[in-house]
Design an enzyme around this catalytic site. Structure first.
Site, mmCIF file in Angstrom:
data_model
loop_
_atom_site.group_PDB
_atom_site.id
_atom_site.type_symbol
_atom_site.label_atom_id
_atom_site.label_comp_id
_atom_site.label_asym_id
_atom_site.label_seq_id
_atom_site.Cartn_x
_atom_site.Cartn_y
_atom_site.Cartn_z
ATOM 1 N N CYS A 62 1.809 -9.487 5.419
ATOM 2 C CA CYS A 62 1.138 -9.178 6.688
ATOM 3 C C CYS A 62 2.200 -8.712 7.668
ATOM 4 O O CYS A 62 3.252 -8.221 7.264
ATOM 5 C CB CYS A 62 0.351 -10.390 7.192
ATOM 6 S SG CYS A 62 1.358 -11.860 7.450
ATOM 7 N N VAL A 63 1.978 -8.894 8.947
ATOM 8 C CA VAL A 63 2.907 -8.370 9.953
ATOM 9 C C VAL A 63 4.255 -9.070 9.900
ATOM 10 O O VAL A 63 5.301 -8.454 10.106
ATOM 11 C CB VAL A 63 2.294 -8.516 11.366
ATOM 12 C CG1 VAL A 63 3.272 -8.034 12.432
ATOM 13 C CG2 VAL A 63 1.002 -7.726 11.452
#
Length: 482
Positions: free
Chosen positions: A27-28
């Site tokens: 993810c980020v």
């Protein structure tokens, strides 16, 4: 920041080698891994790697915190070294779900349905809060609101209100779309089903009471083989469209298996939607609406009669439920309460829990700073800020749970504040950002009380974490002496 390949190799070794990885994505800020056996992870070795800012397991996924931007480069190397990667989050979730029991799968299903629509719901909550700021009298001036002082913006306030309430009015449309994706059906049929349940010509549940006559207005009905079926609108409802979407996906799949490809476009969708639509109006809708009313009335009764107990218990158990992943089911309850009663008792306590976990992480930051643990200090600072903004997983799993006492400090504080909120019947008019900005989603008249609770959640977990850390040090010294 350039990523050292040796650091990524060290991560792979610490998680049990590439053979222990079933699926991987990112993810980020984090690597998200579905592992064959999480007991093979050498967490101490993993967390000692310079590239790693923290690690935790949640919902049968193992997540390694690396940092925004850097994680992209790290994942490319991870993929090259393991041959595992390129998978979507859904594939990693699917691999993790294989280890879940039936209850965990059910809760995961609810999360998969409601989390994708959360941005629309949170945005609506924030816009409702802005509308309240513009229209509430006595907030900035006695017996006046912003729009009465500045009439030129009254139209803007009205537009904001229309935009804000739309996701709640047409909630079955959002749920229908998301549920059909999860159940394996055509999402567009889910939208069509949701629209059918919110048709404007159906009698609104919110307009059934005739104030002039002082009684319920007459509801129009359909004659269905002699049965009188009420033409009732299900706007804002959760359970009716959930059950109907599940059945719609099953019927669509059944028809797809039995109708020739040449006729599928003409027959599958019309038959499925017609059959399930009629069943929903005649059976599913009335039954699930009755069950929804029982659930809503039970929660309202609990908070109206023993609110201090209800608030304290929910505050005590909410964070542990997050650890197990069971908290996802309460978003459905929140939305059902809002759809049925216009407000929810539960969400404000969630917001306080998030703030408390963030504050406890800030307490851990002070401790790590004293111990000169630079990496842990950085993780505690960033995860504390994240918790205050409504995202608590980094704080809970990366900082508070490993130390234990910050987590306990946050839970105790949330239980106390939850009891105070329950005792005073504090509610939120909508679901918003589950942190400090959440104050604007609180029902008018409770803003001051929520702000006081928020102040407690900011200060007390921080102080308790520092106090508990001293007891932890003393206990360690006693064990060494023994």
């Amino acid at each position: 920041m350039a990523v050292n390949r040796d650091d990524v190799k060290a991560i792979i070794e610490a998680i049990g080698g590439k053979e222990n990885v079933n699926a991987a994505t990112h993810c980020v800020t984090r690597l998200r891994l579905a592992l064959e056996d999480e007991s093979k992870v050498d967490k101490e070795k993993l967390d000692s790697i310079d590239l790693v800012k923290g690690s935790f397991a949640a919902n049968n996924q193992f997540q390694v915190v690396i940092g925004q931007g850097t994680v992209n480069e790290a994942f490319k190397i991870f993929e090259e070294e393991t041959g595992k990667g390129g998978g979507s989050k859904d594939e990693v979730k699917a691999a993790a779900a294989q280890k879940m029991n039936p209850l965990q799968r059910f809760i995961k299903m609810l999360g998969d349905i409601f989390i994708p629509i959360l941005p629309a719901i949170v945005t609506a909550g924030l816009l409702l809060g802005i509308n309240n700021l513009l229209t509430v009298q006595g907030l900035f001036w006695e017996n006046d609101s912003i729009i009465t002082r500045f009439p030129g913006i009254e139209g803007i306030a009205s537009m904001i209100n229309f935009i804000a309430v739309a996701p709640f009015i047409f909630l079955p449309v959002l749920i229908g779309w998301s549920a059909m994706k999860v159940f394996g059906g055509n999402p567009l049929l889910g939208i069509a089903l949701g629209l059918a349940l919110c048709h404007p010509d159906l009698a609104s549940q919110y307009g059934l009471f005739d104030s002039e006559a002082g009684e319920l207005a007459e509801i129009p009905t359909w004659n269905f083989f002699g049965l009188q079926i009420e033409q009732l609108n299900y706007q804002g409802q959760v359970l009716p469209v959930l059950v109907a979407a599940w059945l719609l996906a099953k019927v669509e799949h059944f028809l797809n298996q039995r109708i020739h490809d040449m006729f599928k476009l003409l027959l599958v969708a019309p038959i499925a939607l017609l059959v399930v639509g009629i069943l929903t109006y005649t059976l599913i809708g009335p039954v699930t609406l009755f069950l929804s009313t029982i659930i809503s009335d039970s929660i309202v009764w609990l908070f109206e009669t023993v609110g201090v107990l209800g608030g304290a218990v929910y505050g005590l158990f909410y964070a542990p439920l997050v650890v197990t992943g069971l908290h996802h089911m309460f978003l459905a309850v929140d939305l059902q309460l809002i759809g049925t009663t216009g407000s929810t008792y539960l969400w404000p306590i969630l917001a306080i829990s998030n703030i408390a976990q963030g504050s406890a992480a800030f307490g851990a930051w002070v401790i790590y700073r004293q111990q000169k643990k630079k990496k842990e200090e950085g993780l505690a600072m960033t995860s504390g800020i994240s918790g205050w903004l409504g995202v608590t997983e980094p704080a809970m799993f990366g900082v508070n749970l490993p130390l234990k006492y910050p987590f306990l400090a946050a839970v105790i504080t949330t239980a106390v504040v939850g009891g105070i909120f329950g005792m005073n019947g504090l509610t939120a008019a909508s679901v918003g950002v589950g942190g400090v900005p959440g104050v604007i989603s609180i029902t008018e008249g409770f803003w001051l009380l929520f702000s006081i609770g928020m102040l407690i959640a900011i200060v007390v977990p921080f102080v308790l974490t520092l106090i508990f850390s001293r007891f932890a040090k003393e206990k360690t010294k006693d064990m060494v002496k023994e």
